[in-house]
Design a protein around this motif. Structure first.
Motif, PDB file in Angstrom:
ATOM      1  N   TRP A 255     -29.582  93.549  37.737  1.00 40.65           N
ATOM      2  CA  TRP A 255     -29.568  93.179  36.317  1.00 40.65           C
ATOM      3  C   TRP A 255     -30.960  93.361  35.752  1.00 40.65           C
ATOM      4  O   TRP A 255     -31.940  93.347  36.480  1.00 40.65           O
ATOM      5  CB  TRP A 255     -29.100  91.727  36.125  1.00 40.65           C
ATOM      6  N   TYR A 256     -31.034  93.556  34.448  1.00 40.48           N
ATOM      7  CA  TYR A 256     -32.340  93.633  33.790  1.00 40.48           C
ATOM      8  C   TYR A 256     -32.160  93.266  32.318  1.00 40.48           C
ATOM      9  O   TYR A 256     -31.060  93.313  31.763  1.00 40.48           O
ATOM     10  CB  TYR A 256     -32.987  95.011  33.941  1.00 40.48           C
ATOM     11  N   PHE A 257     -33.260  92.882  31.709  1.00 36.22           N
ATOM     12  CA  PHE A 257     -33.225  92.396  30.339  1.00 36.22           C
ATOM     13  C   PHE A 257     -33.099  93.540  29.340  1.00 36.22           C
ATOM     14  O   PHE A 257     -33.645  94.620  29.536  1.00 36.22           O
ATOM     15  CB  PHE A 257     -34.486  91.587  30.024  1.00 36.22           C
ATOM     16  N   ARG A 258     -32.382  93.280  28.248  1.00 37.27           N
ATOM     17  CA  ARG A 258     -32.250  94.212  27.132  1.00 37.27           C
ATOM     18  C   ARG A 258     -32.498  93.468  25.827  1.00 37.27           C
ATOM     19  O   ARG A 258     -32.419  92.249  25.762  1.00 37.27           O
ATOM     20  CB  ARG A 258     -30.850  94.840  27.090  1.00 37.27           C
ATOM     21  N   THR A 259     -32.746  94.235  24.791  1.00 36.49           N
ATOM     22  CA  THR A 259     -32.851  93.621  23.478  1.00 36.49           C
ATOM     23  C   THR A 259     -31.457  93.222  22.997  1.00 36.49           C
ATOM     24  O   THR A 259     -30.439  93.713  23.512  1.00 36.49           O
ATOM     25  CB  THR A 259     -33.534  94.577  22.481  1.00 36.49           C
ATOM     26  N   VAL A 260     -31.400  92.342  22.028  1.00 35.52           N
ATOM     27  CA  VAL A 260     -30.134  91.783  21.551  1.00 35.52           C
ATOM     28  C   VAL A 260     -29.182  92.899  21.106  1.00 35.52           C
ATOM     29  O   VAL A 260     -29.548  93.769  20.302  1.00 35.52           O
ATOM     30  CB  VAL A 260     -30.387  90.822  20.374  1.00 35.52           C
ATOM     31  N   GLY A 261     -27.971  92.876  21.653  1.00 32.42           N
ATOM     32  CA  GLY A 261     -26.944  93.848  21.292  1.00 32.42           C
ATOM     33  C   GLY A 261     -26.848  95.028  22.228  1.00 32.42           C
ATOM     34  O   GLY A 261     -25.924  95.835  22.106  1.00 32.42           O
ATOM     35  N   PHE A 262     -27.780  95.121  23.205  1.00 33.21           N
ATOM     36  CA  PHE A 262     -27.770  96.249  24.130  1.00 33.21           C
ATOM     37  C   PHE A 262     -27.359  95.837  25.546  1.00 33.21           C
ATOM     38  O   PHE A 262     -27.330  96.673  26.440  1.00 33.21           O
ATOM     39  CB  PHE A 262     -29.130  96.949  24.134  1.00 33.21           C
ATOM     40  N   GLY A 263     -27.039  94.572  25.728  1.00 33.38           N
ATOM     41  CA  GLY A 263     -26.448  94.105  26.971  1.00 33.38           C
ATOM     42  C   GLY A 263     -25.040  93.608  26.704  1.00 33.38           C
ATOM     43  O   GLY A 263     -24.117  93.824  27.485  1.00 33.38           O
ATOM     44  N   HIS A 264     -24.877  92.941  25.541  1.00 35.14           N
ATOM     45  CA  HIS A 264     -23.583  92.424  25.103  1.00 35.14           C
ATOM     46  C   HIS A 264     -23.420  92.739  23.626  1.00 35.14           C
ATOM     47  O   HIS A 264     -24.403  92.802  22.878  1.00 35.14           O
ATOM     48  CB  HIS A 264     -23.502  90.917  25.357  1.00 35.14           C
ATOM     49  N   ASP A 265     -22.184  92.906  23.192  1.00 33.60           N
ATOM     50  CA  ASP A 265     -21.956  93.360  21.823  1.00 33.60           C
ATOM     51  C   ASP A 265     -22.273  92.264  20.804  1.00 33.60           C
ATOM     52  O   ASP A 265     -22.443  91.091  21.132  1.00 33.60           O
ATOM     53  CB  ASP A 265     -20.536  93.890  21.648  1.00 33.60           C
ATOM     54  N   VAL A 266     -22.335  92.687  19.550  1.00 32.84           N
ATOM     55  CA  VAL A 266     -22.720  91.771  18.479  1.00 32.84           C
ATOM     56  C   VAL A 266     -21.691  90.657  18.319  1.00 32.84           C
ATOM     57  O   VAL A 266     -22.041  89.530  17.946  1.00 32.84           O
ATOM     58  CB  VAL A 266     -22.922  92.552  17.161  1.00 32.84           C
ATOM     59  N   LYS A 267     -20.411  90.933  18.623  1.00 32.30           N
ATOM     60  CA  LYS A 267     -19.385  89.873  18.559  1.00 32.30           C
ATOM     61  C   LYS A 267     -19.742  88.743  19.522  1.00 32.30           C
ATOM     62  O   LYS A 267     -19.573  87.550  19.197  1.00 32.30           O
ATOM     63  CB  LYS A 267     -18.017  90.458  18.912  1.00 32.30           C
ATOM     64  N   THR A 268     -20.243  89.076  20.702  1.00 31.75           N
ATOM     65  CA  THR A 268     -20.647  88.043  21.661  1.00 31.75           C
ATOM     66  C   THR A 268     -21.775  87.193  21.087  1.00 31.75           C
ATOM     67  O   THR A 268     -21.785  85.967  21.232  1.00 31.75           O
ATOM     68  CB  THR A 268     -21.094  88.695  22.980  1.00 31.75           C
ATOM     69  N   TRP A 269     -22.725  87.850  20.414  1.00 35.65           N
ATOM     70  CA  TRP A 269     -23.825  87.103  19.794  1.00 35.65           C
ATOM     71  C   TRP A 269     -23.324  86.268  18.621  1.00 35.65           C
ATOM     72  O   TRP A 269     -23.790  85.144  18.404  1.00 35.65           O
ATOM     73  CB  TRP A 269     -24.935  88.065  19.379  1.00 35.65           C
ATOM     74  N   ALA A 270     -22.355  86.772  17.877  1.00 34.19           N
ATOM     75  CA  ALA A 270     -21.759  85.983  16.799  1.00 34.19           C
ATOM     76  C   ALA A 270     -21.073  84.743  17.363  1.00 34.19           C
ATOM     77  O   ALA A 270     -21.150  83.649  16.781  1.00 34.19           O
ATOM     78  CB  ALA A 270     -20.761  86.836  16.013  1.00 34.19           C
ATOM     79  N   ASP A 271     -20.400  84.911  18.499  1.00 36.60           N
ATOM     80  CA  ASP A 271     -19.748  83.770  19.140  1.00 36.60           C
ATOM     81  C   ASP A 271     -20.764  82.711  19.553  1.00 36.60           C
ATOM     82  O   ASP A 271     -20.523  81.500  19.411  1.00 36.60           O
ATOM     83  CB  ASP A 271     -18.963  84.223  20.368  1.00 36.60           C
ATOM     84  N   MET A 272     -21.912  83.149  20.060  1.00 36.39           N
ATOM     85  CA  MET A 272     -22.940  82.185  20.463  1.00 36.39           C
ATOM     86  C   MET A 272     -23.501  81.438  19.260  1.00 36.39           C
ATOM     87  O   MET A 272     -23.662  80.212  19.290  1.00 36.39           O
ATOM     88  CB  MET A 272     -24.059  82.891  21.229  1.00 36.39           C
ATOM     89  N   VAL A 273     -23.802  82.185  18.189  1.00 35.40           N
ATOM     90  CA  VAL A 273     -24.336  81.547  16.989  1.00 35.40           C
ATOM     91  C   VAL A 273     -23.318  80.557  16.417  1.00 35.40           C
ATOM     92  O   VAL A 273     -23.675  79.432  16.031  1.00 35.40           O
ATOM     93  CB  VAL A 273     -24.721  82.611  15.948  1.00 35.40           C
TER      94      VAL A 273
END
Length: 322
Positions: A255-273
């Protein structure tokens, strides 16, 4: 909610240039390193604690750019078995708590630390398996003799200064999951909470949305980092989640780090917010950039672009439809 950034990625810029750049991106908050692993490029603790004029100028400059400080961060290992490492980290944490109080900054971020396995140890010992039973004895000693006494004292210090402590749940440190976060909080007090970074949940196999629910129900989320992670399943099958491959060898890492939206889609980030708001977190989402495939400017800019549309800016107020 407000969008911010952990400014350590701009350590090569002057304070003014950093503020100007962050403000130009439409952000509202900055998280500043005061030393330890993040460095102190933009926040000199001793200088600000000992010079009231410089302190006021510092505050005024941030206000002029329409920004606020979401947290002061001094990530280190204050429980390191070598005193020459632990003592400076502890002293920095104490100073950072005092400075946060003077600046009216509500949160200080750090790591829980990780002790050794006995008083004469030279290096931290991070037990991650319950058997053989030696590891259980190590874990018991660490928590009873080191972690709980230390963080009880810091909980009281933080309360005295009207500050909360956000422990980043990070592998290699004793508090790295929602479960052991809540264990420490219950033992030490309510000033101890999480600086929750979903990137460290994903590689441990923890769903960040569920982590938000677990911690949010206990009002234990004090701050939130925005950083992504990608799992390379082929390498995960080979190396496992506790992969020791150097971060620079990205092709071979599990595994390695990515910027927001490049490891998981924006819907996943919307769910977190959305789940943060569901759990009454109405504070800052602080971008942290550690993406080895993108420049700082590109990675940071893409994180801002991906997060802005999913931020929840306005509370409901009265429930008009029911």
């Amino acid at each position: 909610m407000k969008l911010g950034v952990f400014t350590v990625l701009f350590s090569d810029q002057t304070f003014d240039d950093m503020l100007r750049y962050v403000s130009s991106k439409g952000l509202e908050a900055i998280e500043l390193g005061t030393g330890g692993f993040p460095g102190d490029a933009h926040c000199k603790v001793d200088e600000l604690l000992n010079d009231e004029t410089k302190l006021q100028q510092f505050k005024q400059k941030i206000t002029e750019y329409g920004l606020e400080i979401s947290a002061l961060s001094c990530h280190g290992n204050a429980l390191h078995p070598q005193k020459k490492i632990a003592k400076p980290a502890d002293e920095l944490l104490n100073k950072t708590i005092r400075l946060a109080s003077k600046l009216d900054v509500p949160v200080v971020n750090t790591f829980s630390g990780c002790p050794g396995d006995h008083e004469g140890a030279l290096y931290p010992n991070w037990p991650v398996t319950p058997w053989p039973h030696d590891f259980q004895e190590v874990l018991k000693w660490q928590w009873e003799q080191k972690l709980i006494p230390y963080w009880k004292d810091k909980n009281d210090l933080a309360i005295a200064h009207n500050v909360k402590i956000g422990l980043e749940l990070h592998g290699g440190f004793s508090v790295h999951t929602p479960g052991n976060m809540l264990r420490l909080r219950e033992a030490c007090g309510p000033a101890i909470g999480a600086n929750l970074d979903p990137s460290h949940m994903w590689w441990q196999g923890i769903d960040p949305v569920e982590a938000i629910k677990i911690l949010g129900r206990e009002n234990a989320i004090h701050h939130f980092h925005a950083k992504d992670t990608i799992i390379d399943q082929q390498n995960m099958n080979r190396n496992g989640l506790t992969d020791m491959t150097d971060y620079s060898e990205m092709r071979d890492r599990a595994w390695y780090f990515r910027t927001v939206g490049f490891g998981h889609d924006v819907k996943t980030w919307a769910d977190m917010v959305s789940t943060l708001r569901l759990m009454d977190y109405d504070y800052v989402v602080s971008i942290e950039h550690e993406d080895g495939l993108m420049s700082i400017d590109e990675g940071f800019t893409k994180a801002v672009e991906n997060l802005k549309p999913v931020m929840v800016k306005e509370s409901v107020g009265e429930m008009w439809w029911a």
